[in-house]
Write an enzyme that holds these catalytic residues in place. Structure first.
Site, short mmCIF file in Angstrom:
data_model
loop_
_atom_site.label_atom_id
_atom_site.label_comp_id
_atom_site.label_asym_id
_atom_site.label_seq_id
_atom_site.Cartn_x
_atom_site.Cartn_y
_atom_site.Cartn_z
N TYR A 1 0.71 -0.95 -0.09
CA TYR A 1 -0.10 -0.07 0.01
C TYR A 1 0.97 1.41 -0.16
O TYR A 1 1.79 1.15 0.78
CB TYR A 1 -0.79 -0.07 1.33
CG TYR A 1 -1.62 1.37 1.69
CD1 TYR A 1 -3.00 1.40 0.88
CD2 TYR A 1 -1.03 2.47 1.92
CE1 TYR A 1 -3.67 2.58 1.00
CE2 TYR A 1 -1.60 3.81 2.11
CZ TYR A 1 -3.16 3.82 1.57
OH TYR A 1 -3.76 4.99 1.84
N GLU B 1 -3.56 7.41 -3.89
CA GLU B 1 -3.32 6.11 -3.23
C GLU B 1 -3.15 5.04 -4.36
O GLU B 1 -3.79 5.02 -5.38
CB GLU B 1 -4.75 5.63 -2.37
CG GLU B 1 -4.52 4.62 -1.61
CD GLU B 1 -5.85 4.31 -0.70
OE1 GLU B 1 -6.03 4.94 0.19
OE2 GLU B 1 -6.92 3.64 -1.41
#
Ligand code: GDP
Ligand code: MN
Length: 381
Positions: free
Chosen positions: A101, A189
């Site tokens: 991530y 993101e």
């Protein structure tokens, strides 16, 4: 404003972040063409503005163009979390060894952007934050210096990447930081950023949330808005220049000022009710804006009572009253309405409401108005 995965990834690519080769299709035949051009296995990915598409069955691996076509057919007919799928992204499949991530958002408390990385990619970061918060590494970025190389290395080290990945990872982190800053995003993101079999990094999923207040600086990005993903109420609110957020409760609130709107919602809850929305008509709202706001509130079938809380400063109470009356002529409400109008021209405003054929309950304090609205929503008036 949220951007689709394919839009986010195309922006990422402009900043040097590696993304899979691929394209968007609106029909199964197009999906087949894209798969054929790419050659080899592809992923067919639903483009809807929600997370967790994978779990919902909206992301499928296809080995051949035939399979891509069949899967596109299936996915294009789906609804994911209430949103119909109108487009699919057909991407060259990645050779995934590890899912990471990497994201950046604003940390209001620290008053600067925070970049976060985790070795536990692929799942929603909120879940990682809950279950294993120690697996999220964070660095705060000084906006005058930008993301420093040592900070990117700190992230890479923190999530256990090998030395050979530090340089490509740093390039991706700095590309993400620049995407975030230069698009005026509130969130950017990559989840997952994957490590492939050959050790290379690839941004497989992308998400960008743009700050609506800065959209005027980015006409090219504003154009990317997907009108299909907006509800009718959201569209009307945006066009009328209202800040509107739909909630689960039963009391429709119309307030001028964000702080006053929050206070109104709090008091509604305090007296045992729950707000159906946040709605700030802003300072100096004229009758047409008020009318639009009331139309939006009354179009929500959950609404059992309406609460007007207007503090007349720049906004004049008589203007607001006129707006309410205009809207009532159009939309005949079948729910009780409570009005508290104080400040500039409050007498004129109240007189207008009282002279109207509609039964409006008036109140002079916010507490009284909130209590009356809660009682009205319960049918106690
Ligand atoms: P989300 O579920 O909406 O977050 O969509 P993602 O794009 O993140 O995809 C969900 C998951 O599908 C990823 O975490 C991967 O595990 C898997 N996935 C996505 N793209 C590929 C791909 O190209 N190859 C493989 N093998 N898996 C993929
Ligand atoms: Mn994802």
């Amino acid at each position: 404003m949220k951007l689709h995965e394919y839009q986010s990834k195309r922006l990422f690519a402009r900043y040097g972040i590696p993304i899979p080769d691929g394209d968007v299709a609106t029909t199964p035949a197009e999906a087949r063409q894209i798969a054929k051009r790419l050659g080899g296995p592809v992923v067919v990915k639903s483009q809807v503005l929600v997370g967790g598409r994978g779990k919902a069955g909206g992301i499928k691996l296809a080995r051949t163009p035939d399979e891509a076509e069949a899967l596109a057919e299936q996915i294009l007919g789906m609804e994911i979390k209430g949103l119909p799928v109108r487009k699919v992204l057909v991407d060259q499949a990645a050779d995934i060894q590890q899912e990471i991530y990497l994201g950046i958002t604003v940390d209001r408390a620290a008053r600067r952007p925070v970049m976060m990385a985790s070795s536990e990619g692929g799942v929603e970061i909120e879940e990682v934050a809950k279950a294993t918060p120690e697996k999220i590494v964070k660095v705060h970025v000084d906006p005058f210096l930008g993301l420093r190389d040592y900070q990117a290395r700190q992230l890479a080290l923190g999530i256990g990447l090998g030395r050979e990945q530090f340089r490509p990872f740093s390039a991706i982190a700095s590309g993400l930081y620049r995407t975030f800053v230069e698009t005026d995003a509130s969130l950017a993101e990559i989840n997952p950023l994957v490590v492939q079999g050959d050790g290379s990094l690839l941004a497989v999923d992308g998400k960008i949330v743009l700050d609506d207040n800065a959209l005027f600086r980015h006409p090219d990005l504003a154009e990317m808005r997907d009108l299909d993903e907006e509800t009718e109420a959201e569209r009307e609110a945006r066009q009328a220049g209202l800040s509107y957020v739909s909630l689960d409760g039963e009391i429709g609130c119309m307030v001028n000022g964000a702080g006053l709107a929050m206070a109104t919602m709090d008091l509604t809850k305090y007296y045992g009710g729950s707000p159906a929305n946040f709605l700030d008509i802003g300072g100096g709202a004229k009758a047409d804006k008020v009318a639009a706001a009331l139309r939006i509130i009354l179009s929500d079938p959950k609404v059992k009572a309406v609460l007007f809380n207007i503090f007349g400063g720049i906004t004049r109470c008589d203007e607001v009253a006129r707006g309410i009356l205009t809207a009532l002529e159009e939309v005949k409400p079948d729910v009780p309405m409570v009005a508290r109008l104080v400040g500039t021209n409050e007498e004129e405003g109240r007189a207008l409401l009282e002279a109207s054929p509609y039964q409006l309950i008036t109140a002079s304090t916010l507490s009284e108005a909130a209590q009356k609205a809660v009682a009205a929503a319960r049918g106690e008036v």
